[in-house]
Design a protein around this motif. Structure first.
Motif, short mmCIF file in Angstrom:
data_model
loop_
_atom_site.label_atom_id
_atom_site.label_comp_id
_atom_site.label_asym_id
_atom_site.label_seq_id
_atom_site.Cartn_x
_atom_site.Cartn_y
_atom_site.Cartn_z
N UNK A 138 -16.44 33.53 -74.65
CA UNK A 138 -17.56 34.41 -74.33
C UNK A 138 -17.94 34.22 -72.87
N UNK A 139 -18.34 35.31 -72.20
CA UNK A 139 -18.68 35.26 -70.78
C UNK A 139 -20.12 35.70 -70.56
N UNK A 140 -20.74 35.05 -69.55
CA UNK A 140 -22.11 35.41 -69.23
C UNK A 140 -22.18 36.82 -68.66
N UNK A 141 -21.14 37.24 -67.96
CA UNK A 141 -21.05 38.59 -67.44
C UNK A 141 -19.58 39.01 -67.44
N UNK A 142 -19.36 40.31 -67.59
CA UNK A 142 -17.99 40.82 -67.62
C UNK A 142 -17.38 40.90 -66.24
N UNK A 143 -18.20 41.21 -65.23
CA UNK A 143 -17.73 41.36 -63.86
C UNK A 143 -18.60 40.49 -62.97
N UNK A 144 -17.97 39.81 -61.99
CA UNK A 144 -18.71 38.92 -61.09
C UNK A 144 -18.26 39.20 -59.65
N UNK A 152 -18.21 30.52 -68.59
CA UNK A 152 -17.44 30.90 -69.77
C UNK A 152 -17.69 29.87 -70.87
N UNK A 153 -17.73 30.35 -72.12
CA UNK A 153 -17.94 29.49 -73.29
C UNK A 153 -16.81 29.72 -74.28
N UNK A 189 -17.57 21.95 -85.63
CA UNK A 189 -17.48 23.07 -84.69
C UNK A 189 -17.67 22.53 -83.28
N UNK A 190 -16.74 22.90 -82.38
CA UNK A 190 -16.74 22.38 -81.01
C UNK A 190 -16.98 23.53 -80.05
N UNK A 191 -17.89 23.30 -79.10
CA UNK A 191 -18.21 24.30 -78.07
C UNK A 191 -18.01 23.67 -76.70
N UNK A 192 -17.37 24.42 -75.80
CA UNK A 192 -17.16 23.94 -74.44
C UNK A 192 -17.58 25.03 -73.46
N UNK A 193 -18.31 24.62 -72.41
CA UNK A 193 -18.75 25.54 -71.36
C UNK A 193 -18.21 25.09 -70.01
N UNK A 194 -17.81 26.06 -69.19
CA UNK A 194 -17.30 25.76 -67.86
C UNK A 194 -17.93 26.72 -66.86
N UNK A 195 -18.28 26.18 -65.68
CA UNK A 195 -18.89 26.99 -64.62
C UNK A 195 -18.10 26.79 -63.34
N UNK A 196 -17.90 27.87 -62.59
CA UNK A 196 -17.19 27.78 -61.31
C UNK A 196 -17.49 29.03 -60.49
N UNK A 197 -17.35 28.89 -59.16
CA UNK A 197 -17.53 30.01 -58.23
C UNK A 197 -16.21 30.74 -58.07
N UNK A 201 -9.46 36.05 -54.53
CA UNK A 201 -8.14 35.66 -55.02
C UNK A 201 -8.14 35.43 -56.53
N UNK A 202 -9.33 35.23 -57.12
CA UNK A 202 -9.42 35.00 -58.57
C UNK A 202 -9.35 36.29 -59.37
N UNK A 203 -9.42 37.44 -58.72
CA UNK A 203 -9.40 38.70 -59.45
C UNK A 203 -8.10 38.85 -60.23
N UNK A 204 -8.21 39.07 -61.53
CA UNK A 204 -7.04 39.23 -62.39
C UNK A 204 -6.42 37.92 -62.85
N UNK A 205 -6.96 36.79 -62.41
CA UNK A 205 -6.39 35.49 -62.77
C UNK A 205 -6.76 35.14 -64.22
N UNK A 206 -5.81 34.61 -65.01
CA UNK A 206 -6.13 34.25 -66.39
C UNK A 206 -6.87 32.92 -66.47
N UNK A 207 -7.85 32.85 -67.36
CA UNK A 207 -8.53 31.59 -67.68
C UNK A 207 -8.25 31.31 -69.16
N UNK A 208 -7.66 30.14 -69.44
CA UNK A 208 -7.26 29.79 -70.80
C UNK A 208 -8.16 28.71 -71.37
N UNK A 209 -8.59 28.91 -72.62
CA UNK A 209 -9.26 27.88 -73.42
C UNK A 209 -8.21 27.34 -74.39
N UNK A 210 -7.80 26.08 -74.19
CA UNK A 210 -6.70 25.49 -74.96
C UNK A 210 -7.27 24.50 -75.97
N UNK A 211 -6.87 24.66 -77.23
CA UNK A 211 -7.36 23.82 -78.32
C UNK A 211 -6.32 22.74 -78.63
#
Length: 399
Positions: A138-144, A152-153, A189-197, A201-211
């Motif tokens: 889940x994302x706080x916003x769709x576009x940044x 991201x959560x 149930x496990x929840x993880x949150x990550x924050x970054x600027x 260059x990040x446009x279109x870059x994949x962010x993976x949540x790996x279990x």
């Protein structure tokens, strides 16, 4: 052979009587017996196998008990009604039983029991693993916008034991904040949150949540970043190629890329007005019949909803008689010419040296002819006086 509940009690009674009779009849050597089994980890819904192994068995009875101490198998007989238990192998040295469609209620300590005096027991712990459900990002916003921070959560629901979560942005690993919540039946149930600027260059870059979990492999969720960024501007000279001279025409093209695409492109002349004969058509600037009064800095400005950016072109108009830009010196050609000249000089020196060695120069000596034929020194002196007129020319050679 079908056995009812009352039959199970009867078998237990018969076993106890048999054990008492056997103990009274024989003397057991406990050290000669070796009973072993293994702990088992199994994924919920799959099959677990329990093996009771005996070394040097003396015909003692082997049986398998469940965590409630109920007999599952007595030798090759199953008193328990649960048909999920099936005999895999029975011999004097092994009792192997399978349990299909394992559930959380099957978890616990199972007992391998050997009827000796005293009886021996070995314990097999069954651990049931429950994989988490498919993770969700889940994302706080769709576009940044570039330069801003995003969050991201990722949630992994219903696992046993608790899963762990890792984050990857492209090839870069991110550090998240993880919380674990215990649910019913030792589920988590496990929840993880990550924050970054973010940057453009990040446009279109994949962010993976790996279990990471022992019951599952390659379980992940992926989200592609959408980053807005201000335009990138670049001016290119379409004409002329080289020096700009009086009377020439000038054509410049402005290239601007951004997200969203620039909605406005403007041409300005820094600190001055654009020449009256300049024509602007979209991203193109055209000026005809240049003269030196047009000298200055011409700027292309592009903007979108994120911001604006610009690029500059400095115009300098040369005299119409100005020559073309000097050609580049070809150092290889110059080096070759110098080498040829030096070789020619060296060859000339060698030829001259050989010539002088063969054609030597001459000079005259004034030795009296009579001196050569004199009998002694006094006579030679006398003969030499005034004898220059009669002397022959003699040659001496030098180099």
């Amino acid at each position: 052979m079908a056995i009812t509940g009352s039959g199970s009690l009867l078998i237990s009674f018969v076993l106890s009587a048999a054990f008492l009779q056997k103990g009274a009849a024989e003397t057991m050597t406990v050290d000669s017996q070796n009973l072993a089994t293994d702990n088992v980890s199994v994924i919920e819904g799959e099959t677990a196998t329990i093996s009771c192994r005996v070394k040097n068995n003396d015909d003692s009875v082997i049986q398998l008990l469940n965590p409630n101490r109920q007999t599952i198998y007595f030798r090759d007989v199953r008193p328990l009604k649960d048909s999920r238990f099936q005999l895999v192998n029975f011999s004097d040295n092994e009792l192997r039983v399978s349990l299909s469609n394992v559930s959380l209620s099957d978890e616990g300590r199972y007992v391998c029991q050997l009827y000796t005096d005293p009886p021996q027991e070995a314990y097999a712990d069954i651990t049931v693993l429950v994989p988490p459900g498919s993770p969700v990002i889940e994302s706080r916003e769709d576009v940044v916008s570039e330069g801003n921070e995003t969050e991201l959560t990722c949630i992994a629901i219903g696992s046993k034991p608790a899963a762990s979560i890792r984050w990857m942005k492209g090839e870069e690993e991110l550090t998240g904040e993880m919380t674990v919540e215990e649910m019913y039946d030792r589920m988590f149930t496990v929840t993880s949150r990550v924050r970054f600027s973010v940057t453009k260059e990040d446009d279109g870059l994949p962010v993976d949540c790996i279990i990471d979990h022992p019951a599952v492999k390659d379980l992940l969720a992926e989200r592609h970043l959408e980053v807005l960024y201000k335009p990138e501007v670049r001016i290119e000279v379409a004409y002329p190629q080289g020096l700009t001279r009086e009377g020439d025409n000038l054509e410049l093209t402005c290239f601007a890329e951004g997200k969203p695409h620039p909605h406005q492109i403007n041409w300005v002349r820094v600190d001055e007005d654009v020449p009256p004969n300049a024509v602007v058509t979209g991203p193109d600037l055209y000026i005809e019949n240049l003269n030196k009064s047009y000298n200055g800095t011409y700027r292309c400005v592009a903007s979108n909803t994120v911001g604006e950016a610009y690029d500059d072109y400095v115009l300098y108009v040369y005299d119409s008689r100005a020559g073309a830009a000097p050609q580049k010196i070809d150092h290889a050609v110059i080096g070759g010419v110098v080498a040829v000249v030096m070789f020619a000089i060296l060859c000339a020196l060698i030829v001259l040296g050989r010539y002088f060695a063969r054609h030597k120069g001459t000079y005259f000596t004034h030795e009296a002819k009579g001196a050569d034929d004199a009998a002694d020194a006094d006579t030679a002196i006398i003969n030499a006086e005034g004898g220059h007129n009669n002397t022959d020319e003699k040659k001496e050679y030098y180099i």
